[in-house]
Design an enzyme around this catalytic site. Structure first.
Site, PDB file in Angstrom:
ATOM      1  N   HIS A 123       1.849   4.856  -2.770  1.00 42.25           N
ATOM      2  CA  HIS A 123       2.071   6.294  -2.598  1.00 42.25           C
ATOM      3  C   HIS A 123       3.453   6.687  -3.128  1.00 42.25           C
ATOM      4  CE1 HIS A 123      -1.487   7.258  -0.317  1.00 42.25           C
ATOM      5  NE2 HIS A 123      -1.187   6.457   0.689  1.00 42.25           N
ATOM      6  N   HIS A 174       0.828  -1.208   0.000  1.00 44.54           N
ATOM      7  CA  HIS A 174       0.000   0.000   0.000  1.00 44.54           C
ATOM      8  C   HIS A 174       0.864   1.260   0.000  1.00 44.54           C
ATOM      9  CE1 HIS A 174      -3.496   2.543   1.403  1.00 44.54           C
ATOM     10  NE2 HIS A 174      -2.486   3.256   1.886  1.00 44.54           N
ATOM     11  N   GLU A 175       1.784   1.335   0.940  1.00 43.53           N
ATOM     12  CA  GLU A 175       2.578   2.560   1.069  1.00 43.53           C
ATOM     13  C   GLU A 175       3.474   2.786  -0.140  1.00 43.53           C
ATOM     14  OE1 GLU A 175       1.866   4.760   3.129  1.00 43.53           O
ATOM     15  OE2 GLU A 175       0.559   3.528   4.377  1.00 43.53           O
TER      16      GLU A 175
END
Length: 712
Positions: free
Chosen positions: A505, A501-502
């Site tokens: 980003h 997920h990170e």
């Protein structure tokens, strides 16, 4: 989570390149700046880093450097802004808006450094610096946004914006809107009120965040009797012992993560200890942060009213994709019945398991994870202790995440052990395109520790910009428990998903190809910025990817097909619970920020129960993911009236992933299309337009409901 330095710095104006107060007395201001510069010429923060891509010199920065650098940065900015305001030429995009994009380089640099590191390695000295500088930064920002002469130049350009194209038009609209929303057209009397409100909001928000940060250190559960830890593995017990030893304490120290749910509850047999941990979690910092939350909500309501909005939610959402609170409540309320129905079905399975074990008590929040894990084991014959040996940290990172990103985008991610880092466990990497050209620098800070914020997030030390000629320097922060010395880092599957997920980003920041820094990278609407991260999550269950990284840490043997199949089948397990706790938190956030000015709230817990019951989601066994007193997204971070964004963007993410799956899945062709249409654009174009350019039409909720197991 994408942390936003604008809000961490209490609305510091990075969107304006760090604009500051102006003064007509330019010679005096410049003389002051020159004097400070001469006195501090050897200070690292005063100059762009000589390292590649301006990667920070973490090994040379000391706390005493920050305050002088902040103040010099503000002083230099006064000069920059004065030159813009006093330019005798007619206002133009180049001499006003573009000039603001290049102004305040020092202030922007030191602010990024300080506010990033204050969440990564905070201590009493950092907190003291923050308390000192925030009021100065807040006044600094107000002097810009409330400057009538500066706004007049921007308004002139805005009135002729149709003569501009592309990024210039988009940026002009952004500047004009930001000034309006800050109060540029208010009377002097109302602007004075705005200044006072901003000062109070900055102080209260900082206090809220500091209290949460301190709670990770102060509100721990110390176990002295090892037998109470039955259910944990030997390595997990050793990790708790090491945590206690690191603080000079005897026993086993359990620290809280920044959610109501605590992962350790899924394993502990001792119900009394489970209850103690849960109560410590749900009641933390209520005495200090309860009153602060009420104060923040009331101050925000007052500010919204001054700016012409009925409440803070309406003000906040006006420049987001959702546009109105009604639109947000509609999507949340539509999902509540589906989520509650799924949750109640899950609760029945749990109660059946409790009955089989002879439990003679009512299902409570501290029981859910423990018995849900037993249900999961029965349904899928799946034990977390069977899984973790196949998810060793370094293999997941390199053979999982980096492998998937190479297959999708053709990038290579190589260690840079020569670059300094802010803490010994942090890893530095350089990211390369398929043709060998360098994209930027990526740091990964994997482990939990005292002084580090809870949760997981991404941010930037340097933003990509064609105007400034800068390449991105970004980082991911995780909070994986650090194992005892000599032991491997074995991850839960949730931690694996968080890592993916990170990095979603991270690639959003790394792949930016935008000229102006204010609209580059992840500087998008909050209800768009979580889209790339949530989209990236599902690559961790892609059959090709998971088969490549899920290998036993001791033998190197691939995960057995039967066990892998169980993991994939169980991926949607407990989704009723997870969706309900998320929706409850999102509704709490929206309701706190939908109060009208003058609303009196005497008791935080009563308010929570009242608004959750109003939406049919006050379900005792499943409390909100974040309760008010530690809801950092809403009260200490940049997600006030914005926590809904995770669901809003998950609609985009699930729809986009479903579309990509139908067009070939993990291929360079798919990755390059997504990279060019979404990740490279930042906020330089209409965001829904970007999505439709990639997808071909607007998203639907079908894929989301399937992703969360709420629809077959």
């Amino acid at each position: 989570m994408r942390k936003n330095l604008i809000t961490i710095a209490m609305s510091m104006v990075f969107v304006l390149g760090g604009c500051s107060t102006q003064s007509d007395d330019t010679p005096q201001t410049q003389a002051k700046a020159n004097m400070i510069t001469q006195q501090n010429a050897d200070k690292v923060l005063l100059h762009p880093s000589p390292l590649q891509d301006q990667a920070p010199q973490f090994d040379k920065i000391v706390s005493d450097d920050y305050l002088p650098a902040f103040r010099l940065g503000m002083t230099q900015h006064e000069t920059d802004i004065s030159k813009i305001i006093n330019n005798p030429a007619s206002a133009s995009f180049d001499n006003t808006i573009s000039a603001m994009e290049t102004s305040g380089a020092l202030l922007s640099r030191v602010s990024r450094m300080f506010f990033n590191l204050s969440g990564l390695i905070s201590d009493d000295e950092m907190l003291k610096i923050q308390d000192t500088i925030l009021p100065e930064l807040t006044a600094h920002e107000d002097n810009i946004y409330l400057n009538r002469d500066l706004f007049a130049r921007i308004e002139t350009i805005y009135q002729h914006k149709d003569a501009l194209k592309g990024e210039q038009k988009r940026l002009t609209e952004l500047y004009y809107n930001n000034f309006l929303r800050a109060g540029a057209k208010l009377s002097q009397k109302d602007q004075a009120k705005i200044r006072d409100l901003n000062t109070s909001l900055a102080k209260a928000g900082a206090d809220f965040s500091q209290n949460v940060l301190k709670s990770f250190k102060n509100e721990v559960i110390l176990v002295t009797d090892k037998s109470q830890l039955l259910g944990l593995s030997a390595d997990e017990i050793a990790t708790l012992a090491a945590a206690a030893k690191s603080t000079g304490t005897e026993g086993y120290m359990i620290t809280l993560v920044n959610t109501t749910r605590q992962p350790i509850l899924a394993k502990l047999n001792n119900r009394e200890l489970r209850q103690k941990i849960w109560q410590a979690s749900t009641n933390r910092v209520m005495d200090t942060n309860g009153p602060l939350a009420i104060k923040l909500a009331q101050l925000r309501a007052d500010k919204a009213a001054l700016l012409g909005y009925p409440n803070w939610a309406a003000y906040t959402l006006a420049d987001q994709m959702a546009k109105t609170p009604d639109a947000v409540f509609a999507i949340l309320d539509d999902l509540v019945p589906k989520a509650i129905a799924k949750t109640r079905a899950e609760a029945e399975d749990i109660r059946e398991e409790m009955t089989r074990e002879g439990a003679n008590f009512e299902l409570q929040p501290w029981d859910w994870a423990f018995y849900a894990e037993k249900v999961r084991q029965q349904k899928y014959s799946l034990d977390e202790n069977q899984i973790k040996p196949y998810f060793e940290f370094n293999r997941v990172l390199k053979d999982g995440l980096f492998y998937a990103m190479n297959r999708l985008y053709g990038i290579e991610i190589k260690p840079r052990t020569d670059l300094p880092v802010w803490q010994e466990d942090v890893m530095a990497f350089e990211v390369f395109n398929q043709d060998g050209s360098s994209i930027g620098i990526f740091y990964l800070d994997p482990y939990a520790r005292p002084g580090k914020n809870g949760g997981a997030w991404m941010d930037e030390f340097v933003t990509q910009s064609g105007l400034l000629g800068t390449h991105p320097v970004v980082y991911n922060a995780l909070n994986i428990p650090k194992p005892a010395a000599g032991k491997p880092t074995l991850m839960t599957f949730d931690e694996v998903t968080t890592m993916f997920h990170e990095f979603g980003h991270a690639v959003h920041g790394l792949f930016s190809e935008v000229k102006y820094p204010s609209i580059a990278g992840t500087a998008t609407a909050r209800d768009f910025v979580e889209f790339p991260s949530q989209f990236n999550e599902d690559w961790d269950i892609n059959p090709e990817v998971i088969a490549h990284y899920a290998k036993h840490y001791q033998t190197g043997e691939p995960i057995p097909a039967k066990l892998l199949n169980k993991i994939l089948k169980s991926h949607k397990f407990n989704q009723g619970h997870d969706t309900t706790e998320y929706l409850a938190a999102a509704i709490l956030d929206m309701e706190w920020h939908s109060i009208a000015p003058g609303t009196r709230i005497d008791n935080v817990e009563e308010f929570e129960h009242k608004v959750l019951a109003k939406h049919g989601i006050d379900y005792a066994p499943v409390p909100p993911r974040y309760k008010t007193s530690y809801f950092s997204h809403s009260f200490g971070g940049g997600y006030s009236a914005g926590y809904y964004a995770y669901l809003w963007t998950e609609v985009l993410a699930a729809d986009a992933f479903s579309y990509m799956d139908k067009t070939g899945g993990l291929t360079l062709k798919n990755g390059n299309k997504y990279r060019q249409a979404i990740l490279s654009k930042g906020n330089s174009q209409d965001l829904m337009g970007d999505y439709m350019h990639f997808r071909g039409n607007k998203p639907t909720t079908d894929a989301l409901l399937k992703r969360r197991g709420l629809k077959d």
